[in-house]
Motif scaffolding. Sequence first.
Motif, PDB file in Angstrom:
ATOM      1  N   GLU B  78       0.829  -1.189   0.000  1.00  0.00           N
ATOM      2  CA  GLU B  78       0.000   0.000   0.000  1.00  0.00           C
ATOM      3  C   GLU B  78       0.867   1.243   0.000  1.00  0.00           C
ATOM      4  O   GLU B  78       1.869   1.321   0.708  1.00  0.00           O
ATOM      5  CB  GLU B  78      -0.891  -0.005   1.253  1.00  0.00           C
ATOM      6  N   GLU B  79       0.486   2.217  -0.797  1.00  0.00           N
ATOM      7  CA  GLU B  79       1.066   3.541  -0.709  1.00  0.00           C
ATOM      8  C   GLU B  79      -0.080   4.500  -0.448  1.00  0.00           C
ATOM      9  O   GLU B  79      -1.063   4.493  -1.168  1.00  0.00           O
ATOM     10  CB  GLU B  79       1.767   3.932  -2.007  1.00  0.00           C
ATOM     11  N   LYS B  80       0.077   5.296   0.576  1.00  0.00           N
ATOM     12  CA  LYS B  80      -0.983   6.215   0.958  1.00  0.00           C
ATOM     13  C   LYS B  80      -0.540   7.605   0.545  1.00  0.00           C
ATOM     14  O   LYS B  80       0.642   7.934   0.635  1.00  0.00           O
ATOM     15  CB  LYS B  80      -1.144   6.119   2.480  1.00  0.00           C
ATOM     16  N   LEU B  81      -1.473   8.404   0.090  1.00  0.00           N
ATOM     17  CA  LEU B  81      -1.112   9.781  -0.227  1.00  0.00           C
ATOM     18  C   LEU B  81      -1.040  10.556   1.072  1.00  0.00           C
ATOM     19  O   LEU B  81      -2.029  10.643   1.814  1.00  0.00           O
ATOM     20  CB  LEU B  81      -2.160  10.404  -1.154  1.00  0.00           C
ATOM     21  N   GLU B  82       0.143  11.112   1.385  1.00  0.00           N
ATOM     22  CA  GLU B  82       0.265  11.966   2.559  1.00  0.00           C
ATOM     23  C   GLU B  82      -0.196  13.341   2.129  1.00  0.00           C
ATOM     24  O   GLU B  82       0.548  14.078   1.489  1.00  0.00           O
ATOM     25  CB  GLU B  82       1.723  12.040   3.030  1.00  0.00           C
ATOM     26  N   VAL B  83      -1.420  13.668   2.465  1.00  0.00           N
ATOM     27  CA  VAL B  83      -2.012  14.898   1.932  1.00  0.00           C
ATOM     28  C   VAL B  83      -1.194  16.113   2.386  1.00  0.00           C
ATOM     29  O   VAL B  83      -0.841  16.975   1.589  1.00  0.00           O
ATOM     30  CB  VAL B  83      -3.478  15.038   2.384  1.00  0.00           C
ATOM     31  N   TRP B  88       3.745  10.416  -1.802  1.00  0.00           N
ATOM     32  CA  TRP B  88       3.307   9.061  -1.512  1.00  0.00           C
ATOM     33  C   TRP B  88       4.083   8.547  -0.320  1.00  0.00           C
ATOM     34  O   TRP B  88       5.276   8.811  -0.189  1.00  0.00           O
ATOM     35  CB  TRP B  88       3.542   8.151  -2.726  1.00  0.00           C
ATOM     36  N   SER B  89       3.392   7.845   0.536  1.00  0.00           N
ATOM     37  CA  SER B  89       4.071   7.265   1.690  1.00  0.00           C
ATOM     38  C   SER B  89       5.029   6.187   1.213  1.00  0.00           C
ATOM     39  O   SER B  89       4.984   5.763   0.062  1.00  0.00           O
ATOM     40  CB  SER B  89       3.044   6.642   2.627  1.00  0.00           C
ATOM     41  N   THR B  90       5.891   5.739   2.097  1.00  0.00           N
ATOM     42  CA  THR B  90       6.705   4.577   1.766  1.00  0.00           C
ATOM     43  C   THR B  90       5.768   3.375   1.658  1.00  0.00           C
ATOM     44  O   THR B  90       4.769   3.303   2.370  1.00  0.00           O
ATOM     45  CB  THR B  90       7.741   4.304   2.863  1.00  0.00           C
ATOM     46  N   PRO B  91       6.073   2.447   0.758  1.00  0.00           N
ATOM     47  CA  PRO B  91       5.194   1.271   0.631  1.00  0.00           C
ATOM     48  C   PRO B  91       5.172   0.485   1.938  1.00  0.00           C
ATOM     49  O   PRO B  91       6.203   0.357   2.595  1.00  0.00           O
ATOM     50  CB  PRO B  91       5.867   0.454  -0.475  1.00  0.00           C
ATOM     51  N   HIS B  92       4.025   0.009   2.309  1.00  0.00           N
ATOM     52  CA  HIS B  92       3.918  -0.768   3.543  1.00  0.00           C
ATOM     53  C   HIS B  92       2.875  -1.860   3.397  1.00  0.00           C
ATOM     54  O   HIS B  92       2.040  -1.828   2.498  1.00  0.00           O
ATOM     55  CB  HIS B  92       3.592   0.141   4.729  1.00  0.00           C
ATOM     56  N   VAL B  93       2.958  -2.819   4.296  1.00  0.00           N
ATOM     57  CA  VAL B  93       1.976  -3.904   4.312  1.00  0.00           C
ATOM     58  C   VAL B  93       0.644  -3.303   4.751  1.00  0.00           C
ATOM     59  O   VAL B  93       0.577  -2.647   5.784  1.00  0.00           O
ATOM     60  CB  VAL B  93       2.415  -4.999   5.306  1.00  0.00           C
ATOM     61  N   PRO B  94      -0.413  -3.487   3.942  1.00  0.00           N
ATOM     62  CA  PRO B  94      -1.687  -2.889   4.336  1.00  0.00           C
ATOM     63  C   PRO B  94      -2.270  -3.609   5.550  1.00  0.00           C
ATOM     64  O   PRO B  94      -2.160  -4.822   5.664  1.00  0.00           O
ATOM     65  CB  PRO B  94      -2.571  -3.092   3.105  1.00  0.00           C
ATOM     66  N   THR B  95      -2.851  -2.837   6.443  1.00  0.00           N
ATOM     67  CA  THR B  95      -3.567  -3.446   7.566  1.00  0.00           C
ATOM     68  C   THR B  95      -5.021  -2.997   7.488  1.00  0.00           C
ATOM     69  O   THR B  95      -5.306  -1.872   7.099  1.00  0.00           O
ATOM     70  CB  THR B  95      -2.994  -3.002   8.918  1.00  0.00           C
ATOM     71  N   LEU B  96      -5.915  -3.871   7.831  1.00  0.00           N
ATOM     72  CA  LEU B  96      -7.338  -3.568   7.738  1.00  0.00           C
ATOM     73  C   LEU B  96      -7.988  -3.744   9.101  1.00  0.00           C
ATOM     74  O   LEU B  96      -7.464  -4.459   9.956  1.00  0.00           O
ATOM     75  CB  LEU B  96      -8.007  -4.516   6.746  1.00  0.00           C
ATOM     76  N   ALA B  97      -9.126  -3.088   9.252  1.00  0.00           N
ATOM     77  CA  ALA B  97      -9.960  -3.368  10.417  1.00  0.00           C
ATOM     78  C   ALA B  97     -10.937  -4.451   9.998  1.00  0.00           C
ATOM     79  O   ALA B  97     -11.478  -4.408   8.889  1.00  0.00           O
ATOM     80  CB  ALA B  97     -10.699  -2.121  10.848  1.00  0.00           C
TER      81      ALA B  97
END
Lengths: 949, 949
Positions: B78-83, B88-97
């Motif tokens: 996952e890459e998240k947009l740091e608004v 783009w954030s550093t790629p990371h393992v996505p975590t979900l609820a």
Amino acid sequence: MKLPSQEEFEAPSLSETVPAGHLDSGLGTGPSPDGLSDTGSRELGVSKDPLLFIQLNELLGWPEALEWRETSRWVLFEEKLEVGAGRWSTPHVPTLALPSLYKLRSLLAEGHVLLDCPAQSLLELVEQVTGVELLSPELRGQLQALLMQRPQHHIQSTGIRPCWGSALAREASHDEECPLKEQHQNPLRQKLPPEAEAGVVLAGELGSLAQPLGAFVRLQDPVVLGLLTEVPIPSRFFCLLLGPPMQGRGYHEMGRAASVLLSDPQFQWSARRARSHHDLLAALEAFLEEVTVLPPGRWDPTARIPPPKCLPSQQKRSLSQMREVKDTSVPRGAPAEGRNGHGSHAANPELQRTGRKASWYPSDFLDALHLQCFSAVLYIYMATITNAITFGGLLGDATDGAQGVLESFLGTSVAGATFCLLAGQPLTILSSTGPVLIFERLLYSFSRDHSLDYLPFRLWVGIWVATFCLVLVATEASVLVRYFTRFTEEGFCALISLIFIYDAMDKMLNLAHAYPIQRPSPAIAGSTVYGCLCEFRDPEGNESQWTKTRSKDIGDILSMDLGLINVSLLPPPECVQRGGHPRGPDCHTVPDIAFFSLLLFLTSFLFATALKHIKNSRFFPSVVRKVLGDFSSVLAILLGCGLDAFLGLATPKLLVPREFKPTLSGRGWLVSPFKANPWWLSLAAALPALLLSILIFMDQQITAVILNRAEYRLQKGAGFHLDLFCVAVLMLLTSALGLPWYVSATVISLAHMDSLRKESKACAPGEPPHFLGIREQRLTGLVVFILTGVSIFLAPVLKFIPMPVLYGIFLYMGVTALKSIQFTKRVQLLLMPVKHQPDLLLLRYVPLSRVHLFTAIQLACLGLLWIIKSTPAAIIFPLMLLGLVGVRKVLEWVFSPQELLWLDELMPEEERSIPEKGLEPEHSFSGSDNEDLDLMYHPRAPEINISVN
Amino acid sequence: MKLPSQEEFEAPSLSETVPAGHLDSGLGTGPSPDGLSDTGSRELGVSKDPLLFIQLNELLGWPEALEWRETSRWVLFEEKLEVGAGRWSTPHVPTLALPSLYKLRSLLAEGHVLLDCPAQSLLELVEQVTGVELLSPELRGQLQALLMQRPQHHIQSTGIRPCWGSALAREASHDEECPLKEQHQNPLRQKLPPEAEAGVVLAGELGSLAQPLGAFVRLQDPVVLGLLTEVPIPSRFFCLLLGPPMQGRGYHEMGRAASVLLSDPQFQWSARRARSHHDLLAALEAFLEEVTVLPPGRWDPTARIPPPKCLPSQQKRSLSQMREVKDTSVPRGAPAEGRNGHGSHAANPELQRTGRKASWYPSDFLDALHLQCFSAVLYIYMATITNAITFGGLLGDATDGAQGVLESFLGTSVAGATFCLLAGQPLTILSSTGPVLIFERLLYSFSRDHSLDYLPFRLWVGIWVATFCLVLVATEASVLVRYFTRFTEEGFCALISLIFIYDAMDKMLNLAHAYPIQRPSPAIAGSTVYGCLCEFRDPEGNESQWTKTRSKDIGDILSMDLGLINVSLLPPPECVQRGGHPRGPDCHTVPDIAFFSLLLFLTSFLFATALKHIKNSRFFPSVVRKVLGDFSSVLAILLGCGLDAFLGLATPKLLVPREFKPTLSGRGWLVSPFKANPWWLSLAAALPALLLSILIFMDQQITAVILNRAEYRLQKGAGFHLDLFCVAVLMLLTSALGLPWYVSATVISLAHMDSLRKESKACAPGEPPHFLGIREQRLTGLVVFILTGVSIFLAPVLKFIPMPVLYGIFLYMGVTALKSIQFTKRVQLLLMPVKHQPDLLLLRYVPLSRVHLFTAIQLACLGLLWIIKSTPAAIIFPLMLLGLVGVRKVLEWVFSPQELLWLDELMPEEERSIPEKGLEPEHSFSGSDNEDLDLMYHPRAPEINISVN
């Protein structure tokens, strides 16, 4: 998915609803990420539930040789028994498979839930548990026998070999209800707090069962269940998960799920208060609501996740639940305050006048009666004398011997002891500090350049500084400290560090001038000439024949007879002294000293750095690492001295007086205020004194603020005004005696506090010890300074310390201090490609270009300060430091308050300008366990001052 | 919980059922943890599905200013947009609820699922998606307009500033169906393979909707959906999740859940083949079955987990599903083979005679036509000449100049080029190696001690070695290599490394004897004497008056006139040469050289080490880091030479011949076989030759095995026998010419291969590039050695290299080689308290006491070898090395095969002794991403040999 039923939150009174946090992260790693955790829970009046130790016993060996064996255990994190290696695994975050939680849920839903079971022994408990209808009598008997079997524990004894429970499962007897010696000796027992309770999960496959058997028991009163648990602590929960063999490792996973569930603080809290089967299932649902899910394609489920540096706040979970129930409001600003540690200085109650210091005075001595204080004294004593030696040496250099090591020792001792006796914050250690030393050097250069008598001039400066400081005390000006934001602190610290580094290198290179290196002279006839003769004029006043011959025929002098008269092998300085002329190509070289000094310099620097690193390495027991790390600079000095003594070269040594008299010859201990200097100088001294006052004020008060941060949980309060008053009075005293000036030294004071930390002994595997507070007293500091005074008679030993070694230690201090500030990390960002930048929280919220701009402005300020320091205007540099505050004020027009909050901290006016809801929820410090914590929650301790370690 | 329905697995033929692995971890970090991944999928005949890029567009700004904005994206991670930061954030393992997955499930269950939708454009797609009954016509129109709105993308342009989509949302027009320039210029486009497809998830809150609207579309043919995706690639999946505002960030989390689901390879595979609504839900259930769950109390859900070093094998998941369906059996032994990389040597097909080398010959030159080969040549050339210089220098030292740098260059060039032209594995780089150098030194000492003529003796040794090697080739003895387990390799390597370290230090300290340090002479009359005079006898043969005077009255010589005749300032050696006597306290000191040499030594060692570390640091772009790391030793040599030249001191320099003639004066290029030595020596030479043959065999073949490991995916095969044949012939040639002996050098050959790696360019963020193979050809090696030959004329430059710098580089090589072996890591374990030991897989399965015992035995063997090396029996040390194999054999009685499998690897007989199911399932390498991978999958490359880098 069902939310927790409201009843369970409404039933107990609100004062009981919040589960306690035995989860506060230790403070060693910085301010707690969750500023609320302590005060919050205290305010809400929560009683702490005891810690729960959970043990999973699995039934193995079906069908041949059934036996119970402990396979995992939990306190906070999971420890798995590595069967092959016969050891407990490193603690790790437990991971579960989702289906096992669902299987557990259905087993519990159908199973036997006994809340507040009155059983008093394992036997009674087993009878209660097996008292379900669906079991046939013989199966019940078999099951009871099985449950009474002694389980195998892996008890890591204090020796090397683990001791196992007897390999053969024996029949239960009443004798075995008493815990065994090995259970009592279990080292885990010491780690758990005395009130800890156990939860036992028994899981496994039993072929004789036709259908799964689940039971969950909460005992009314916790009972020691004989040999069931590896540690003989009373058990509160008992969970049995048995069933016919199934595919996969179903019961193993279910047992783990039950254990993890029990180890969850929220579930524990609910399970302790559950009044029905239903409440328990609701708590499980609430747990499921909150779990984190990792997708199978991106995460290997068997990977072990090391414990995070700080645990997630459980307050949030319970508060969010409470909010759902009652919509209790929590102050929004709290997380932001948590970040800054000391939050807004304005709110600091220590800056108000209280006058309650005196009431603590007797306890300030009684509280010191603890063994820990002895080691603190030793450590701080070593640090203090190293400091006194190094600063004394540098001071002697800086003032051409007007002051020196003797004054440094004497002054440290007198000032430090007085301060410890009288000050508001006796944990503070006074010391010469970098900024004051630099100012003193500038002052000395100024007075030398203008042919002033230094010590009387200095006395007047001291008198004025004391006056100004007393005015500051009277006007309670210490509250101005809150305008010194991180921007100012970092500028200050970076400049000082750079000056240290520059000075250390500069002095080192200067040695190469004092002791020149022999470079090969131009080769003559294929060979080099070397050596040096001392030549005297002959009685007739003619030069000796040698030089005459040489000037006549340069190529021939090597092979011909020289016919010299009037020469000796005296070294050049003595030759000149005796009226001769040194002659020869090597007369200006001093062999070996320069390179050997460089080696000593590098050795002491690298050795100190390496020892410091050992502290965080995996090697050696923690005691050894701590000693090596704490005494790194002392050991490096000893190594340097040893090397020097071994080779016995004439390296420049520390100049120490042989007698107890002022270093400057021909002065008494009291400096006379009027001597060679004109009378108006007494008034003119007010100008440099104003500058010095600014320095003293900044140095003293920033240190005080850091030491009195909320995170240290000081009970006895601080004394900003009283401390400044003490410093001012001591200033007067030391000026009058011609001793160095002293202010609070941040790093050494923090080391002092660190050595007096009170920590909880019992801590769960994988969890850092809890910080309880500081042993606040006056005695340790007092003893340290008395010992320092006694050390004046160490002078005959100190003269063996080579100067290059001290320069090396100063390089080490400068580099250490420079490395510790956030500014350095941001400068490093300039060199990193975006892809490789660490995942700092800062970078998530502030555009990189803005971060770089901020860094560039700091660099520019630093450059400007450096230039000013190098010009004749250097003496005004304290004013320029204060100018940093102005630059920071201007930055408010360049950066938004949000950006400044991330890059710096807010000034009092800005704090008001941010709307109350300015920070989005995700801006609060839910944080990750990555490097960003290091950066954002950075203990700002070493940012201000340069001192030992 | 429902298991996936059987239909979906039975419908397609088995050959299609296994999802492809674009997930093979790169080989750079060691053998793939999942030995099956490549061969397995190839055997099962799987066609690869294209890579899926997933983008989440969220609807923000309700109700005032609705706009779509891309907030996250996935390829593997996952890459998240740091608004705030606009990056783009550093790629990371996505975590979900977990609840979001359930909400998604219910939305999909009720929603609109279109499989194989024939839409050809965004407009058509939108019409299809909104064609649900429950929407009122005006709502449908509103929704269509909303969906046609241009979303905002954060496209990181190649420059510094990101370019945003226009801030104002515009109405859709047909013009906007064509991708924009900025979309095409998106750097992500280059990273994705050309056949990649997109999946778009649209999620958000829309107040005008009365109830949630979910839609999942699989397009029949992937279509570029205009401006919808940030990269203009055809979209395959489209997922819409809209609904009325709800508490929390429900739709955001649901959108993330849908995206993570789509990015899961197993779900992707199912979704591509789903034939109904039901299949899709079943795939979601299958996903839920496999997720990893982290308990909320122990893991902060907002923490970002960095991508693991290697992804979990998807093969296992699909195989486990397949097994449930059809119970396909998988070979049990496979994982164990994966660990050893080359598994059992016996199975190595390269050890069979094939004779297919010749067919590759033309391509061996054509394949070299690539730019990469140029940089490989440059790099390997630098490494080779550094090697030739250092080994040449040491060889000159070892043989008192019988060989030297010139021979080293000439021999390297001739032998290397010949080998590259003729050998079976032309990627191998021949070099002088540590073991052979040590043997040569022993041989030289022997022949010097027994007054033999060295070179003819050496020629006979060479003849015999060549004979023995040819016998080994003829008998195909190379298969014996499989008895050299890690135990032997490590013993060998550790000894060599220690000898290197010891020699480097020893030579350095010897310089202090050659150039003594001036220690202060006893002070006379408070001052020191220094200097040295060269004194000649006067014509009458009497000693000069100076010494006479001195012996008469020692205290007086300094102040009196000496009346010397017959003296000069010549340095002592020349003084003696010219018939004089050096007199004076300093005659035996050579100032500065010793310390300066020590500084050069330390500088080159530390600088090379630091440069090597830069390679793995975060600083500088990767190209710079690579260059600095790869050329670390070259740069360190250059720095040392620069420092030396700057100060111009007479440090000992590398001795290089000024003419192209043998270093030993008075010999021709051809060594005559009979000269001063007795005839029987030709036969006696067979004895040392036998020992040397063992060395050559071990050195050559272990290197060859390492280079030909399966993990390097070499296509053209190896040539064990042919290579040994070449080495034997070259042995003959070099002995006849008096050049050094050459065998394959592991480390430099691996560096050669590494510089010729073919890697896939397109790779997902967070994923390491895929390894495709090695550019196998003969040209790079050939050019390197031709250039080396030309470099003989560099002699005038090489004479400026100081010897201490070379000693420093050798220390660096020794330390690097020693650090790289598992043995060193186990020795370190001895110093670590149990609590701080890293979580190595090894320690999970073998009791610590057994690990320590194994280490202690290795240490004892090493100690014994060291003692033997230091006694006169040193020449038999190759035999002792072979004795390690015997010790290893004996260890079979001490350790269980299981333990040996973890601590070492198995010998051929042991492999048979382990039952097929000997490894429990959890013993297979499901592994964690922790340090254990480093240890267990350790690329054993640098274990064998000492060479550059």
